[in-house]
Write a protein that holds these residues in place. Structure first.
Motif, PDB file in Angstrom:
ATOM      1  N   HIS A   1       0.796  -1.224  -0.104  1.00  0.00           N
ATOM      2  CA  HIS A   1      -0.024   0.087  -0.094  1.00  0.00           C
ATOM      3  C   HIS A   1       0.995   1.344  -0.002  1.00  0.00           C
ATOM      4  O   HIS A   1       0.601   2.100  -0.799  1.00  0.00           O
ATOM      5  N   SER A   2       1.935   1.166   0.915  1.00  0.00           N
ATOM      6  CA  SER A   2       2.903   2.454   0.921  1.00  0.00           C
ATOM      7  C   SER A   2       3.551   2.563  -0.479  1.00  0.00           C
ATOM      8  O   SER A   2       3.456   3.832  -0.679  1.00  0.00           O
ATOM      9  N   TYR A   3       3.947   1.604  -1.114  1.00  0.00           N
ATOM     10  CA  TYR A   3       4.842   1.809  -2.329  1.00  0.00           C
ATOM     11  C   TYR A   3       3.782   2.393  -3.363  1.00  0.00           C
ATOM     12  O   TYR A   3       4.264   3.368  -3.958  1.00  0.00           O
ATOM     13  N   VAL A   4       2.601   1.708  -3.416  1.00  0.00           N
ATOM     14  CA  VAL A   4       1.557   2.438  -4.430  1.00  0.00           C
ATOM     15  C   VAL A   4       1.231   3.605  -3.878  1.00  0.00           C
ATOM     16  O   VAL A   4       1.153   4.510  -5.162  1.00  0.00           O
ATOM     17  N   LEU A   5       0.900   3.975  -3.225  1.00  0.00           N
ATOM     18  CA  LEU A   5       0.613   5.317  -2.415  1.00  0.00           C
ATOM     19  C   LEU A   5       1.480   6.452  -2.968  1.00  0.00           C
ATOM     20  O   LEU A   5       1.170   7.358  -3.231  1.00  0.00           O
ATOM     21  N   GLN A   6       2.790   6.000  -2.579  1.00  0.00           N
ATOM     22  CA  GLN A   6       3.836   7.276  -3.011  1.00  0.00           C
ATOM     23  C   GLN A   6       4.022   7.204  -4.441  1.00  0.00           C
ATOM     24  O   GLN A   6       4.319   8.556  -4.503  1.00  0.00           O
ATOM     25  N   ARG A   7       4.060   6.353  -4.926  1.00  0.00           N
ATOM     26  CA  ARG A   7       4.296   6.456  -6.598  1.00  0.00           C
ATOM     27  C   ARG A   7       3.207   6.806  -7.297  1.00  0.00           C
ATOM     28  O   ARG A   7       3.313   7.529  -8.469  1.00  0.00           O
ATOM     29  N   TYR A   8       1.919   6.455  -7.040  1.00  0.00           N
ATOM     30  CA  TYR A   8       0.610   6.918  -7.841  1.00  0.00           C
ATOM     31  C   TYR A   8      -0.295   7.393  -7.131  1.00  0.00           C
ATOM     32  O   TYR A   8      -1.472   7.884  -8.047  1.00  0.00           O
ATOM     33  N   PHE A   9      -0.615   7.875  -5.933  1.00  0.00           N
ATOM     34  CA  PHE A   9      -1.650   8.406  -5.349  1.00  0.00           C
ATOM     35  C   PHE A   9      -1.395   9.531  -4.391  1.00  0.00           C
ATOM     36  O   PHE A   9      -2.255   9.924  -3.628  1.00  0.00           O
ATOM     37  N   ARG A  10      -0.134  10.072  -4.543  1.00  0.00           N
ATOM     38  CA  ARG A  10       0.149  11.314  -3.677  1.00  0.00           C
ATOM     39  C   ARG A  10      -0.804  12.283  -4.006  1.00  0.00           C
ATOM     40  O   ARG A  10      -0.903  13.238  -2.965  1.00  0.00           O
ATOM     41  N   PRO A  11      -1.308  12.441  -5.075  1.00  0.00           N
ATOM     42  CA  PRO A  11      -2.103  13.956  -5.274  1.00  0.00           C
ATOM     43  C   PRO A  11      -3.499  13.756  -4.443  1.00  0.00           C
ATOM     44  O   PRO A  11      -4.041  14.812  -4.060  1.00  0.00           O
ATOM     45  N   ILE A  12      -3.704  12.737  -3.660  1.00  0.00           N
ATOM     46  CA  ILE A  12      -5.075  12.567  -2.954  1.00  0.00           C
ATOM     47  C   ILE A  12      -4.608  11.898  -1.778  1.00  0.00           C
ATOM     48  O   ILE A  12      -5.594  11.419  -1.039  1.00  0.00           O
ATOM     49  N   HIS A  13      -3.379  12.026  -1.259  1.00  0.00           N
ATOM     50  CA  HIS A  13      -3.108  11.491   0.062  1.00  0.00           C
ATOM     51  C   HIS A  13      -4.054  11.893   1.187  1.00  0.00           C
ATOM     52  O   HIS A  13      -4.299  11.287   1.853  1.00  0.00           O
ATOM     53  N   SER A  14      -4.257  13.324   1.157  1.00  0.00           N
ATOM     54  CA  SER A  14      -4.844  13.803   2.277  1.00  0.00           C
ATOM     55  C   SER A  14      -6.428  13.506   2.376  1.00  0.00           C
ATOM     56  O   SER A  14      -6.914  13.121   3.239  1.00  0.00           O
ATOM     57  N   GLN A  15      -7.068  13.215   0.937  1.00  0.00           N
ATOM     58  CA  GLN A  15      -8.384  12.506   0.935  1.00  0.00           C
ATOM     59  C   GLN A  15      -8.307  11.370   1.607  1.00  0.00           C
ATOM     60  O   GLN A  15      -9.368  10.798   2.010  1.00  0.00           O
ATOM     61  N   LEU A  16      -7.447  10.359   1.140  1.00  0.00           N
ATOM     62  CA  LEU A  16      -7.265   9.169   1.713  1.00  0.00           C
ATOM     63  C   LEU A  16      -7.208   8.998   3.226  1.00  0.00           C
ATOM     64  O   LEU A  16      -7.608   8.227   3.783  1.00  0.00           O
ATOM     65  N   GLU A  17      -6.769   9.858   3.809  1.00  0.00           N
ATOM     66  CA  GLU A  17      -6.475  10.075   5.079  1.00  0.00           C
ATOM     67  C   GLU A  17      -7.896  10.268   5.743  1.00  0.00           C
ATOM     68  O   GLU A  17      -8.028   9.961   7.018  1.00  0.00           O
ATOM     69  N   GLN A  18      -8.662  11.272   5.026  1.00  0.00           N
ATOM     70  CA  GLN A  18      -9.967  11.507   5.783  1.00  0.00           C
ATOM     71  C   GLN A  18     -10.892  10.287   5.622  1.00  0.00           C
ATOM     72  O   GLN A  18     -11.445  10.127   6.627  1.00  0.00           O
ATOM     73  N   ILE A  19     -10.652   9.633   4.666  1.00  0.00           N
ATOM     74  CA  ILE A  19     -11.604   8.387   4.480  1.00  0.00           C
ATOM     75  C   ILE A  19     -11.077   7.410   5.654  1.00  0.00           C
ATOM     76  O   ILE A  19     -11.921   6.869   6.378  1.00  0.00           O
ATOM     77  N   ASN A  20      -9.788   7.401   5.911  1.00  0.00           N
ATOM     78  CA  ASN A  20      -9.342   6.457   6.957  1.00  0.00           C
ATOM     79  C   ASN A  20      -9.735   6.578   8.050  1.00  0.00           C
ATOM     80  O   ASN A  20     -10.077   5.682   9.145  1.00  0.00           O
TER      81      ASN A  20
END
Length: 250
Positions: free
Chosen positions: A197-216
């Motif tokens: 998850h961390s690998y894919v998050l950093q490489r491909y999902f960084r633009p929505i990192h804060s939104q993912l944190e909101q969901i979590n």
């Protein structure tokens, strides 16, 4: 267990689910559907493309009996494949079809596992020859994801595992290279789920990192996991289902 596929139009939801039933599998096998029959049902030979889910239906339902081969033995995942037409996410469609929208919400509100299939965006580095004009720019993509955040927070109270799949990875990455990093190894020699998850998050999902944190952070006990998927690489295609088998299998 209820697992729901959601996503906008032309994200490849139906094609992903169909390819999951391909008999050329590794750790994930669909035993309830015949691949060739399903292909004939979903594939339009006249256009050479897969049929979009009918906008007149709130959901397109198929029963999937999925067997996931894990170190602890084969696990069975009973799935309600609830594939939705992209139109259901438009406010105008919801207003015009209140009964169908209510029926869909009743289904998703009982689901423990949710797969959101996202399309690529122009902020990614595409392979040569790809027509990038068919995709949203990065800002549009991020703005669209804000609506998913609202949906998850308001309408998915029982979700315990939300899987965000950035699809059509063959258009923007080296599939073999990424699969070698992310591949599932039943002996445990590769990454664990948090590391993937961390690998894919950093490489491909960084633009929505804060939104993912909101969901979590919105629901106690909820896990959001990021994946890249492609119909052209079986290992990447199976990873979300192996994850679900590991945590939600019966």
């Amino acid at each position: 267990m209820g697992v729901v596929y959601i996503g906008d139009r032309t994200t490849g939801k139906t094609h992903l689910a169909m390819e999951l039933a391909n008999p050329k599998n590794e750790y994930v096998k669909v035993t309830s559907l015949d691949y060739e029959n399903l292909r004939q049902k979903l594939y339009d030979v006249n256009t050479g493309e897969f049929k979009a889910t009918d906008a007149e239906q709130a959901v397109y339902g198929e029963y999937l009996d999925i067997q996931v081969r894990l170190p602890t033995g084969n696990k069975q995942v009973i799935v309600d494949w609830i594939d939705t037409p992209g139109e259901v996410w438009r406010k105008s469609w919801q207003t015009d079809n209140p009964d169908k929208w209510r029926k869909f919400l009743e289904t998703i509100q009982q689901s423990e596992g949710i797969l959101l299939i996202l399309p690529p965006h122009r902020g990614l580095t595409f392979q040569s020859g790809v027509n990038i004009e068919q995709f949203m720019n990065q800002q549009q993509w991020c703005n669209r994801f804000d609506r998913w955040v609202e949906f998850f927070r308001q309408d998915c109270p029982k979700a315990r595992h939300i899987l965000i799949c950035l699809n059509k990875a063959d258009l923007f990455c080296d599939l073999q290279k990424e699969a070698s990093q992310l591949v599932y190894n039943p002996n445990g020699a590769q990454m664990n789920w948090q590391q993937r998850h961390s690998y894919v998050l950093q490489r491909y999902f960084r633009p929505i990192h804060s939104q993912l944190e909101q969901i979590n952070n919105n629901v106690l006990g909820l896990s959001v996991r990021c994946f890249i998927t492609s119909i052209y690489h079986r290992s990447l295609l199976e990873l979300p289902w192996i994850y679900l088998g590991s945590f939600l299998a019966r």
